[in-house]
Motif scaffolding. Structure first.
Motif, PDB file in Angstrom:
ATOM      1  N   GLU A   9     -11.913  12.259  -1.514  1.00 22.17           N
ATOM      2  CA  GLU A   9     -11.047  11.168  -1.078  1.00 22.17           C
ATOM      3  C   GLU A   9      -9.674  11.726  -0.739  1.00 22.17           C
ATOM      4  OE1 GLU A   9     -12.617   7.170  -3.425  1.00 22.17           O
ATOM      5  OE2 GLU A   9     -10.766   8.172  -4.038  1.00 22.17           O
ATOM      6  N   ILE A  10      -9.159  11.352   0.421  1.00 21.46           N
ATOM      7  CA  ILE A  10      -7.801  11.731   0.812  1.00 21.46           C
ATOM      8  C   ILE A  10      -6.992  10.456   0.929  1.00 21.46           C
ATOM      9  CG2 ILE A  10      -6.363  12.801   2.585  1.00 21.46           C
ATOM     10  CD1 ILE A  10      -8.710  14.579   3.288  1.00 21.46           C
ATOM     11  N   LYS A  11      -5.932  10.368   0.185  1.00 19.20           N
ATOM     12  CA  LYS A  11      -5.143   9.148   0.138  1.00 19.20           C
ATOM     13  C   LYS A  11      -3.827   9.308   0.899  1.00 19.20           C
ATOM     14  CE  LYS A  11      -7.214   7.810  -4.257  1.00 19.20           C
ATOM     15  NZ  LYS A  11      -7.000   7.365  -5.652  1.00 19.20           N
ATOM     16  N   GLU A  12      -3.334   8.185   1.408  1.00 15.16           N
ATOM     17  CA  GLU A  12      -2.044   8.171   2.088  1.00 15.16           C
ATOM     18  C   GLU A  12      -1.233   6.997   1.556  1.00 15.16           C
ATOM     19  OE1 GLU A  12      -3.343   5.525   5.985  1.00 15.16           O
ATOM     20  OE2 GLU A  12      -2.872   7.648   6.244  1.00 15.16           O
ATOM     21  N   ILE A  13       0.055   7.014   1.829  1.00 12.68           N
ATOM     22  CA  ILE A  13       0.935   5.948   1.378  1.00 12.68           C
ATOM     23  C   ILE A  13       0.557   4.629   2.041  1.00 12.68           C
ATOM     24  CG2 ILE A  13       3.329   5.098   1.416  1.00 12.68           C
ATOM     25  CD1 ILE A  13       2.877   7.256  -0.632  1.00 12.68           C
ATOM     26  N   ASP A  14       0.511   3.559   1.262  1.00  7.56           N
ATOM     27  CA  ASP A  14       0.285   2.216   1.776  1.00  7.56           C
ATOM     28  C   ASP A  14       1.644   1.601   2.074  1.00  7.56           C
ATOM     29  OD1 ASP A  14      -0.370  -0.370   2.345  1.00  7.56           O
ATOM     30  OD2 ASP A  14      -1.399  -0.782   0.450  1.00  7.56           O
ATOM     31  N   ASN A  15       2.091   1.725   3.323  1.00  8.69           N
ATOM     32  CA  ASN A  15       3.415   1.238   3.686  1.00  8.69           C
ATOM     33  C   ASN A  15       3.541  -0.274   3.540  1.00  8.69           C
ATOM     34  OD1 ASN A  15       4.712   3.730   4.427  1.00  8.69           O
ATOM     35  ND2 ASN A  15       3.386   3.783   6.238  1.00  8.69           N
TER      36      ASN A  15
END
Length: 298
Positions: free
Chosen positions: A286-292
């Motif tokens: 899993e690669i996560k990113e910021i939830d703007n």
């Protein structure tokens, strides 16, 4: 101190195998670790990948895989590794760099055996770490793992019993969304190995021919015989091989009044990999990113 890179394990692997007739893969990895890297700090020896595998053992096993691609080692039977004469000869030299291995003719031929139109331009060793983005490195790693799996898959297909190979092809076509299949009898089948239904009711039929070859190319005669064996109730056929088609075979298929699809070894393993036939998912990352949106709420 740091853990060795996978290519730095080439010579230790070969030296370990040179002392015995053969070893199981996991036993080989453990022996190389104990003989050459036991003086490393325990925290390094115990280091795990994100999937939970031991980093050092994983790198040794990758080193073994690349030595196999260049035929410095061989797999005489499932799960067993032994050094080849080529591997013994490189030990006389005493060194083997990643650059040398990647430019070895056997390694090049091995990797090219599964190259297809879909081949990813990002290859292991071609991405400069200093200039690569994290995504480039991920893509490079996935590409290398995929190539290794496909090359090993093609080797296994070439070792299959010819009759079981024909069944594998029918299983693949069904996984691709075609209807039920019928295996033809093995005697007097007229060059037809299977019949698949293009639709659920079986109104449209597709005939298949599967040739499990090692290096021999499919020739025009093979295509001609296949076309001749197709009965009047179908004009569609799929000819599959683990090798390749020579130019005359390709021309014959294209010029035929029938619709003949040719699938060579590279395309075959592409499809098997895509539709999970003969392979299975090992690890999911899993690669996560910021939830703007989370931070933009009122």
């Amino acid at each position: 101190m740091e853990l060795p890179k996978y290519h730095e394990t080439f010579i230790p692997i070969l030296e370990t195998l040179n002392k015995v007739e053969s070893l199981k893969s996991r036993e080989l990895a453990s022996k190389v670790r104990d003989l050459y890297y036991s003086d490393l700090p325990q925290e390094l020896l115990n280091q795990k990948t994100t999937s939970g595998a031991n980093v050092l053992l994983d790198r040794i096993l990758w080193g073994k895989s690349y030595l196999k691609m260049a035929r410095f080692v061989s797999y005489p039977k499932r799960g067993v590794v032994q050094i080849t004469e080529k591997g013994k000869n490189i030990l006389v030299k005493g060194q083997l760099s990643l650059y040398e291995l990647q430019n070895d003719p056997d390694f090049i031929n091995y990797r090219e055996s599964v190259n297809s139109e879909k081949h990813n331009d990002i290859e292991l060793g071609k991405v400069k770490v200093d200039n690569a983005s994290p995504q480039d490195l991920i893509d490079s790693g996935f590409s290398s793992i995929e190539t290794e799996v496909k090359t090993e898959l093609l080797e296994k297909l070439k070792e299959l019993d010819p009759y079981y190979f024909e069944k594998v092809i029918l299983i693949l076509l069904k996984k691709m969304g075609y209807g039920d299949f019928i295996e033809t009898t093995k005697s007097g089948d007229g060059g037809i190995d299977g019949i698949i239904n293009e639709d659920k009711l079986g109104l449209e039929k597709i005939y298949t021919q599967a040739k499990r070859y090692n290096e021999t190319k499919v020739r025009e005669k093979d295509i001609r015989n296949f076309i001749g064996a197709m009965s009047g109730d179908t004009s569609k056929g799929v000819f599959i091989t683990t090798s390749t088609f020579d130019d005359s075979a390709v021309k014959k298929a294209h010029e035929a009044h029938h619709s003949i699809i040719l699938i060579d070894g590279a395309k075959l393993v592409d499809l098997m990999h895509q539709y999970n036939v003969g392979v299975q998912v090992k690890t999911v990352y899993e690669i996560k990113e910021i939830d703007n949106d989370f931070f933009e709420g009122e």
